[in-house]
Design a protein around this motif. Structure first.
Motif: not given
Length: 319
Positions: A186, A190, A204-209, A211-212, A219
């Motif tokens: 991920a 990003a 969006q990709a960094y936000q996805n990281v 989130t988890g 990130a």
């Protein structure tokens, strides 16, 4: 000095090509002289300690054949103790594509002034005799590696400098290091989006990281960088600076100007502008300036002395 995005884009002055050719000619003459003395096969040290007396020979002349990374450090500097071993290890891993010159800041004040070093650790590069600011503070290894890759690419494409050939490093007897953990896919995605200029995708990709894994430092830094680049994309720099000067009470104008300052490497100017904005505003305007300042802290890193200074200034105006 550049913020922690460490972009090498536009960093090398193309007018230096002539100087690079002259420096390379001198370096070739020096190698020929060494060969005549029987020193051509001497082992190459990839990590060297440099002082003011040896700077021209060890850094300027050698920068005609290999990019020289400069690490300004000091014994008392805790972030230096984190950064220096990473730089040394990566330099040996790159096996002659870069050279690391370590400069004791306390003992070489003239070099500190010549490079405009405001705090340590500070990392520069010299390519074909041209100094390039890279970053300040103990940056994450992934970003350091990316910076070295960009430095090598710029050196080869713009100056034809390909590094030292056939060098295995100067610590061959060191025990083999454990294999590195595989990169997070991920984070890789990003970074690839960021490199490709897909700023929305990178955000969006960094936000996805996050989130988890909310505590993922890489990130957080990547997200802050991507958001900064997205905010300044398409701005008319001249108009933004005029608006900020003409309307000091316009918070949005000050935010845009601070972003441009940061993206252009004028870190202290960006921080100072936002601290002053916090000081003279209240309510939602003050909160907007405060939050933007905290966002820009993420771009640089909490350990950077400029962030430490700005945090203190912010605390004084808030309390």
């Amino acid at each position: 000095m550049q913020p922690r995005n460490m972009s090498m884009s536009g960093a090398v002055d193309l007018s230096a090509v002539k100087a690079a050719g002259e420096a390379k000619q001198k370096a070739e003459q020096a190698r020929a002289a060494a060969a005549e003395r029987g020193g051509a096969d001497a082992p190459v040290s990839l990590v060297i300690d440099v002082d003011e007396a040896g700077f021209e020979a060890e850094v300027l002349q050698r920068s005609a054949e290999v990019p020289v990374v400069i690490d300004f450090w000091a014994e008392w500097c805790e972030p230096c103790k984190q950064l220096s071993p990473v730089l040394e290890r990566l330099t040996r891993e790159y096996a002659g594509r870069v050279l690391l010159a370590k400069i004791d800041a306390d003992k070489n004040q003239m070099l500190m002034q010549q490079f405009g070093v405001q705090g340590i650790p500070a990392v520069f590069a010299v390519v074909a005799g041209q100094a390039l600011p890279l970053f300040q503070g103990a940056a994450p290894e992934a970003q350091i590696r990316q910076t070295l890759d960009q430095l090598i690419q710029v050196s080869e494409e713009r100056f034809g400098i390909t590094g030292l050939q056939g060098v295995a490093g100067d610590d061959a007897e060191q025990p083999a290091q454990a294999p590195e953990a595989p990169e997070d896919p991920a984070l890789v995605a990003a970074q690839q989006a960021l490199d490709a200029g897909d700023l929305n995708g990178a955000v969006q990709a960094y936000q996805n990281v996050l989130t988890g894994d909310p505590g993922n430092v890489e990130a957080r830094v990547g997200l802050a960088m991507a958001e900064l680049l997205r905010r300044v994309q398409g701005l008319d720099a001249q108009q933004v600076r005029k608006d900020a000067a003409d309307r000091p009470g316009d918070v949005e104008a000050q935010l845009r100007a601070a972003d441009l300052d940061m993206a252009g490497g004028h870190v202290e100017d960006a921080f100072g502008r936002l601290v002053e904005t916090v000081k003279r505003t209240s309510g939602d305007d003050r909160e907007a300036a405060r939050v933007r300042l905290l966002d820009l802290f993420e771009v640089i890193g909490a350990e950077d002395p400029r962030v430490v200074t700005a945090r203190s200034a912010l605390a004084r105006v808030l309390f």
